[in-house]
Design a protein around this motif. Structure first.
Motif, mmCIF file in Angstrom:
data_model
loop_
_atom_site.group_PDB
_atom_site.id
_atom_site.type_symbol
_atom_site.label_atom_id
_atom_site.label_comp_id
_atom_site.label_asym_id
_atom_site.label_seq_id
_atom_site.Cartn_x
_atom_site.Cartn_y
_atom_site.Cartn_z
ATOM 1 N N TYR A 950 -15.078 -16.923 39.726
ATOM 2 C CA TYR A 950 -15.508 -15.890 40.682
ATOM 3 C C TYR A 950 -14.839 -16.190 42.024
ATOM 4 O O TYR A 950 -15.356 -16.941 42.835
ATOM 5 N N PRO A 951 -13.682 -15.592 42.251
ATOM 6 C CA PRO A 951 -12.891 -15.923 43.446
ATOM 7 C C PRO A 951 -13.615 -15.586 44.749
ATOM 8 O O PRO A 951 -14.510 -14.741 44.781
ATOM 9 N N ARG A 952 -13.200 -16.265 45.789
ATOM 10 C CA ARG A 952 -13.750 -15.971 47.116
ATOM 11 C C ARG A 952 -12.901 -14.909 47.792
ATOM 12 O O ARG A 952 -11.675 -15.002 47.808
ATOM 13 N N LEU A 953 -13.561 -13.935 48.369
ATOM 14 C CA LEU A 953 -12.875 -12.836 49.057
ATOM 15 C C LEU A 953 -13.391 -12.793 50.486
ATOM 16 O O LEU A 953 -14.558 -12.492 50.734
ATOM 17 N N LEU A 954 -12.508 -13.132 51.427
ATOM 18 C CA LEU A 954 -12.947 -13.279 52.811
ATOM 19 C C LEU A 954 -12.335 -12.198 53.700
ATOM 20 O O LEU A 954 -11.111 -12.114 53.821
ATOM 21 N N PRO A 955 -13.156 -11.373 54.342
ATOM 22 C CA PRO A 955 -12.629 -10.394 55.297
ATOM 23 C C PRO A 955 -12.199 -11.121 56.572
ATOM 24 O O PRO A 955 -12.917 -12.002 57.042
ATOM 25 N N LEU A 956 -11.053 -10.752 57.091
ATOM 26 C CA LEU A 956 -10.529 -11.547 58.196
ATOM 27 C C LEU A 956 -10.773 -10.959 59.576
ATOM 28 O O LEU A 956 -10.762 -11.680 60.567
ATOM 29 N N THR A 957 -10.936 -9.671 59.668
ATOM 30 C CA THR A 957 -11.050 -9.123 61.016
ATOM 31 C C THR A 957 -12.464 -8.648 61.338
ATOM 32 O O THR A 957 -12.701 -8.096 62.398
ATOM 33 N N LYS A 958 -13.382 -8.887 60.427
ATOM 34 C CA LYS A 958 -14.751 -8.439 60.691
ATOM 35 C C LYS A 958 -15.483 -9.352 61.663
ATOM 36 O O LYS A 958 -16.255 -8.917 62.498
ATOM 37 N N VAL A 970 -17.230 -11.590 50.767
ATOM 38 C CA VAL A 970 -17.780 -10.363 50.195
ATOM 39 C C VAL A 970 -17.563 -10.410 48.687
ATOM 40 O O VAL A 970 -16.809 -11.230 48.179
ATOM 41 N N ARG A 971 -18.253 -9.527 48.000
ATOM 42 C CA ARG A 971 -18.183 -9.557 46.551
ATOM 43 C C ARG A 971 -16.811 -9.127 46.046
ATOM 44 O O ARG A 971 -16.140 -8.298 46.645
ATOM 45 N N ALA A 972 -16.415 -9.715 44.934
ATOM 46 C CA ALA A 972 -15.073 -9.497 44.412
ATOM 47 C C ALA A 972 -14.989 -8.157 43.686
ATOM 48 O O ALA A 972 -14.987 -8.090 42.466
ATOM 49 N N SER A 973 -14.965 -7.103 44.462
ATOM 50 C CA SER A 973 -14.881 -5.769 43.885
ATOM 51 C C SER A 973 -14.088 -4.882 44.822
ATOM 52 O O SER A 973 -14.172 -5.002 46.045
ATOM 53 N N GLU A 974 -13.348 -3.980 44.230
ATOM 54 C CA GLU A 974 -12.494 -3.123 45.036
ATOM 55 C C GLU A 974 -13.299 -2.308 46.043
ATOM 56 O O GLU A 974 -12.848 -2.029 47.144
ATOM 57 N N GLU A 975 -14.494 -1.942 45.644
ATOM 58 C CA GLU A 975 -15.252 -1.089 46.553
ATOM 59 C C GLU A 975 -15.738 -1.840 47.793
ATOM 60 O O GLU A 975 -16.262 -1.244 48.711
ATOM 61 N N ARG A 976 -15.576 -3.141 47.799
ATOM 62 C CA ARG A 976 -15.946 -3.918 48.995
ATOM 63 C C ARG A 976 -14.791 -4.005 49.978
ATOM 64 O O ARG A 976 -14.938 -4.559 51.054
ATOM 65 N N LEU A 977 -13.651 -3.529 49.584
ATOM 66 C CA LEU A 977 -12.495 -3.611 50.467
ATOM 67 C C LEU A 977 -12.478 -2.410 51.402
ATOM 68 O O LEU A 977 -12.654 -1.279 50.973
ATOM 69 N N VAL A 1069 -13.246 -9.542 40.166
ATOM 70 C CA VAL A 1069 -13.863 -9.749 38.860
ATOM 71 C C VAL A 1069 -15.152 -8.970 38.619
ATOM 72 O O VAL A 1069 -15.668 -8.978 37.518
ATOM 73 N N GLU A 1070 -15.663 -8.318 39.643
ATOM 74 C CA GLU A 1070 -16.845 -7.489 39.376
ATOM 75 C C GLU A 1070 -16.439 -6.124 38.812
ATOM 76 O O GLU A 1070 -17.272 -5.368 38.342
ATOM 77 N N ASP A 1071 -15.166 -5.830 38.903
ATOM 78 C CA ASP A 1071 -14.699 -4.531 38.401
ATOM 79 C C ASP A 1071 -14.257 -4.656 36.947
ATOM 80 O O ASP A 1071 -13.949 -5.733 36.463
#
Ligand code: ZN
Length: 1096
Positions: A950-958, A970-977, A1069-1071
């Protein structure tokens, strides 16, 4: 609390050193490598049985393979599919038709215990007004109840769930999956109502985290108090998601239970029609909230799929909706909660059966009698007393052991105890080592073994009086009586041939065939070695490393080098008879670096020149390892071979291989052969290496198929590592290779090791996973073992356990240190035992469970079809959760999905394992990649498997630029991008920087030094070094992520909508994956169905 009579309460570990001063002080300073002379602890008179006194017999090598010469090695060109470049799989073109989800196996008998009937509750149980109408129900469900603790009564399920309707989603592959939770719009209350209602719930979010239940990921609040009962762990998805703008189907306020729990007094009677109506009843559970757009379906129908997600009656005006992703358990939330709750206090190991903080939480450990979780993590810290209970629960009982784990600087390395000539004190019967759990009796003259109960005499020199509690008065002065982890200096009895070992040696063996020269590898490597040799591992304060070095180059023949310090120039000796390998020189082959520096430097300067014009493309492989091993044997030492190899070894020689890659075997019964070595010669060779204490680290630089499955056999069985750099080009890959090489050469290694795990009566170690060799059923033989490698051990009952005495593990590792010192490292761990299943489920660790299950599955593919392996995992997971549901959760509707708090991430993580490249490869994943990953995962620790799957997905400018901490993931899903943001994604092997198409121009400028999104180079692997806060922050974060991982992660910049984005999406991986892997939501629904089948 500590049930061990002999375990010390709380040793004064604020200052360990003072406590132990006077006692082998040099070791107590936390210098693990101290070679201080033995301290005078009186000799134990009895003979101490050697740990492994018999030398390992050498095994003769198998005859050369007689296989036909390979026809051709032409293969798919080196592509992006290479691991290490694009890591876990390449996503493109996964033909879903061939890799679609298989039919899952039906439910299986559930232990020997009859299933209790599903509780049927036709009437309202809650204080929440009248039973809702069907409209309310559907709405409520849509609003996402997964069995709220205070859920309002639900009407009979069938009100909400009729036969399939015509709502099939456009995708059509699976008529209903897109419909999870879809409800007529008309039934939904206004959004504002739902939100307002939810907003009014704060008081209910104050339950302790272990109260269980899916906490609402959206609200982030802990579960509600109402579900805190001891028997209700895991109940209820927490609050409904509050942040869903398009939440069209929220329940009407009066129907919405406060806090909307997922469990709780169940609603309506379980669907009586569960058998006739195989469709997902899951809707009841929950979260069927907001439509988030069509969701991909499972690729292929499950049995009984027809009513899947079907809706009753009224015409449905809305497009299909699905389970609300915000309402299902979120890995991010769990990680965050654990960090907040457990990150501030040190984890003190004095208490038996304590579940440690998650691997994703930063915490310090204080050893007060049990081994640190950095050394041992268990799937459960409370073991069922009987095997019947264990079988019923199906929770694997396993420990993930990392005997030489590196510790943070704040934590002291294990103290070294020296008992002089008598050696460590052990139980006469079971040979367990003295530890805090041994009980001294008869005034201290004897001790009772905590593992086998044998009464042993205390040797006179070890005698000490007991205090009024029966504890030795010197308990806190002796690590072996007060700590979970410590070391003993071994006596000669513990050494091969009853001789103390010589310092180990490193041999560098460099492929100088055409490909290696052409890519620039040889030149780069030789240049690097000149300086790297100054950083060989040292112990304690030693000024220089005791390790000697040697050099070999090879293609079809081998070249040995004499680099004796007295020579003016190195001398080369060629051995062309590779079928009968011998070492042509002894004196001058293995040398001390500082003594021979000039000759070595000269050699490393000359090698690239000598072979610059080579035309030789063929290589040998097994003879190279054979030669290195023979050289160590001749020098009578253990050691490590560093092999740098480029191609399939097709030259005529032992261990010669042919190209047998065949992707057509995927999804057939023969798929397993892709993971098996193509000849037994390498196993035989590995055995010889193990007997010599010769570990092999393999660096591969393939341009095409090299048969990783076969080439990695020796590294795997000798405790070595494999690194793979596909299509190696100096300009692109040197940073990654050199970084890995430096780390690998410098890391502390134990050589010629044997590990034994002893247990107290009632359980025993039955299975082992990792990079090692076993010649019997108990001794794990490791030619080498470094601080990154783990061994996962599974336990089974062989008798009844006792709640009072608990269960004990003792891991003893006998090894030779880098300086040639023979030592024993001991780790002890006491676990609780239970007669109630709920106690088991309350003390589990899902991350460790996943580590075990992944290794179990990855070994399973060697012998079984991949589909069988996947099905086994799913069935086991369903059994675990169904057993909880049946025995531990409060009665509730079968339509409710109830997960134990400690395992609420089991479905999402398990799904990641199931759709990993090994178990469900996409079209671009090569056979070598799969073998490589399979091999890597085998030795991973819990933290590594956690982030790998379950990879880590880190938003950088938030988060604010000045913030020093890592941004929350954030969760590893496209809709979180968000397309206005930039994200880093890492899984321990790969690192992506994803750039949204609408990201602000200023951000683009600051990071990439170009003026617009379109000018960013896709696939970029290095960010420009710019002097602005954002650039510094992002580069700093990348450095820090790399520093946390055992392998260098190469960066790949991915632009939204760019071709490379396919690679990136493989890690979301959630997708649903292109290779047919289910989305998290779909898988959870499927898991729920499996559970229901087991329960019905
Ligand atoms: Zn014993």
């Amino acid at each position: 609390m500590n049930v061990n009579q002999s375990a010390p309460p709380v040793p004064p570990f604020g200052q360990p050193q003072p406590v132990y001063t006077g006692y082998h002080q040099s070791s107590y300073g936390g210098q693990p490598g101290s070679t201080a002379p033995p301290t005078p602890y009186g000799a134990y008179n009895g003979p101490v049985p050697g740990y492994q006194q018999t030398p390992l017999p050498g095994v003769s090598r198998a005859p050369p393979s007689s296989e036909a010469p390979p026809v051709s090695t032409a293969q798919a060109p080196c592509g992006q599919a290479a691991y290490g470049q694009f890591g876990q799989g390449d996503v493109q073109n996964g033909p879903s038709s061939t890799v679609q989800m298989q039919r899952f196996p039906g439910s299986q008998p559930f232990g020997s215990v009859p299933l209790a009937p599903v509780v049927s509750q036709p009437t309202v149980l809650q204080p929440y007004g009248p039973p809702p109408t069907s409209a309310q129900v559907t709405a409520q469900l849509a609003g996402m109840q997964i069995g709220g603790a205070v859920a309002p009564a639900l009407p009979p399920v069938r009100l909400g769930y009729g036969p399939p309707t015509s709502l099939a989603p456009a995708s059509g592959s699976y008529p209903n999956s897109g419909l999870y939770g879809s409800y007529p719009q008309g039934q939904a209350p206004p959004l504002s109502q739902a939100q307002g209602h939810l907003g009014a719930q704060p008081p209910q979010r104050s339950a302790p985290p272990q109260a269980s239940g899916f906490t609402s990921p959206a609200s982030g609040g802990p579960p509600m108090p109402s579900v805190t009962g001891p028997l209700l762990p895991g109940q209820g998805f927490g609050g409904p998601s509050v942040s869903q703008p398009n939440h069209v189907s929220s329940p009407p306020p009066q129907a919405l239970p406060p806090g909307t729990q997922m469990t709780g007094p169940p609603g309506p009677p379980p669907p009586m029609h569960s058998s006739q109506q195989p469709g997902y009843q899951l809707q009841q559970n929950g979260s069927f909230g907001p439509a988030r757009g069509p969701q991909p379906n499972y690729g292929s129908p499950y049995p009984g799929a027809p009513t899947f997600g079907s809706q009753p009656g009224p015409p449905q005006p809305l497009p299909p909706k699905r389970l609300d992703p915000d309402a299902i358990p979120s890995p991010i939330q769990v990680i965050e909660d654990d960090r907040n709750n457990r990150g501030s206090e040190p984890f003190v190991t004095g208490v038996r059966g304590q579940v440690p903080p998650l691997v994703t939480t930063n915490f310090l450990v204080k050893d007060q009698g049990n081994a640190s979780p950095r050394y041992i993590r268990c799937t459960s810290y409370n073991i069922p007393c009987t095997s019947d209970m264990a079988k019923q629960a199906q929770v694997p009982l396993a420990a993930v052991i990392k005997p030489l784990a590196r510790l943070p600087p704040e934590e002291a390395s294990p103290y070294v105890v020296d008992h002089g000539e008598s050696g460590p004190l052990r139980c006469n019967r079971c040979k367990a080592y003295m530890c805090p759990f041994m009980q001294f009796v008869e005034g201290g003259r004897r001790f009772q073994c905590c593992f086998c109960s044998c009464i042993n005499d205390v040797p006179p020199q070890y005698f000490q009086h007991l205090d009024h509690t029966g504890k030795r008065v010197d308990a806190y002065d002796r690590p072996e009586l007060s700590l979970g982890s410590y070391e003993f200096l071994a006596t000669v009895d513990y050494c091969k041939n009853n001789k103390f070992p010589s310092p180990p040696a490193f041999i560098f063996m460099i492929d100088v065939s055409y490909n290696a020269i052409r890519s620039g590898l040889v030149r780069l490597l030789c240049e690097e070695l000149k300086s790297l040799l100054d950083f060989l591992p040292r112990e304690g304060g030693a000024e220089e490393s005791a390790i000697r070095v040697g050099f070999v180059t090879y293609n079809k023949v081998l070249h040995f080098y004499n680099v004796k310090s007295s020579l003016a120039q190195p001398q080369m000796m060629v051995v062309s008879d590779v079928a009968d390998m011998f070492v042509p020189l002894l004196d001058g082959f293995l040398v001390n670096v500082s003594e021979s520096r000039a000759v070595i430097t000269s050699l490393l300067d000359q090698i690239p020149e000598m072979f610059a014009d080579t035309r030789e493309t063929e290589t040998v492989f097994a003879p190279v390892i054979q030669a290195g091993m023979e050289a160590l044997k001749a020098a009578e030492c253990a050691g490590k071979l560093f092999l740098f190899h480029t191609s399939l070894p097709i030259a005529e020689a032992p261990g010669k291989l042919k190209n047998r890659d065949d992707r057509k075997l995927i999804n057939t019964d023969k798929e397993k052969t892709l993971f098996q070595p193509q000849t037994g010669a390498y196993q035989t060779l590995a055995k010889e290496c193990v007997a010599q204490g010769c570990s092999v680290d393999l660096f591969l630089f393939p341009n095409q198929y090299v048969d990783v499955a076969t080439l990695s056999v020796v590294p795997q069985l000798t405790g070595g590592s494999v690194y793979k750099y596909a299509c190696f080009q100096v300009e692109n890959d040197q940073e990654r290779f050199l970084s890995d090489l430096r780390r690998d050469v410098q890391k502390v290694v134990g050589f010629d090791a044997v590990m034994r795990v002893r247990t107290s009566t009632g359980i025993r170690a039955v299975d082992f996973f990792g990079a090692f060799y076993m010649s019997n059923t108990t001794d794990v033989e490791l030619a080498g073992l470094d601080g990154d490698k783990t061994v996962t051990v599974e336990f089974k009952h062989d008798d009844r356990l006792n709640e009072e005495s608990g269960a004990l593990l003792q891991c003893a590792l006998l090894y030779t240190s880098c300086a040639g010192q023979r030592r024993l490292r001991i780790h002890n761990l006491a676990l609780n035992c239970c007669t109630q299943l709920a106690d088991l489920y309350r003390n589990c660790e899902t991350d460790t469970l996943i580590n075990y299950m992944a290794k179990f599955a990855y070994r399973g593919v060697l012998n079984s079809p991949v589909k069988t392996v996947r099905d086994t995992l799913i069935t086991q997971c369903a059994q675990i959760l169904a057993c909880y549901r049946k025995n531990c959760a409060s009665p509730s509707s079968a339509g409710q999905l109830i997960l134990p708090e400690c395992m609420k991430l089991l479905p999402v993580y398990l799904n990641c394992v199931l759709k990993s490249d090994v178990l469900q490869p996409g079209a671009e994943v090569t056979t070598d990649d799969r073998a490589y990953v399979r091999q890597l995962v085998t030795s991973m620790d819990v933290a590594e498997t956690n982030v790998f799957f379950y990879p880590r997905l880190l938003p950088l400018t938030k988060s604010p630029i000045e913030s020093a901490t890592e941004p929350p993931a954030v969760r590893a899903s496209e809709e979180r991008l968000s397309n206005g943001d930039i994200y880093l994604l890492e899984n321990g092997l790969n690192l992506f920087l994803w750039v949204g198409a609408s990201v602000q121009q200023g951000v683009v400028q600051s990071l990439f030094s170009v003026s617009s999104f379109s000018q960013i180079t896709s696939g970029l692997s290095v960010l420009p070094v710019l002097d602005n806060p954002l650039s510094k922050k992002v580069r700093g974060l990348i450095d820090s992520l790399r520093a946390q991982r055992s392998r260098y992660m190469k960066l790949i910049v991915v632009k939204q909508e760019d071709k490379l984005e396919m690679l990136f999406k493989h890690f979301l991986v959630e997708d649903k994956s292109l290779s047919g892997g289910a989305s998290y939501v779909d898988f959870l629904c499927h898991m729920h169905k499996e559970i229901r089948q087991l329960l019905s």
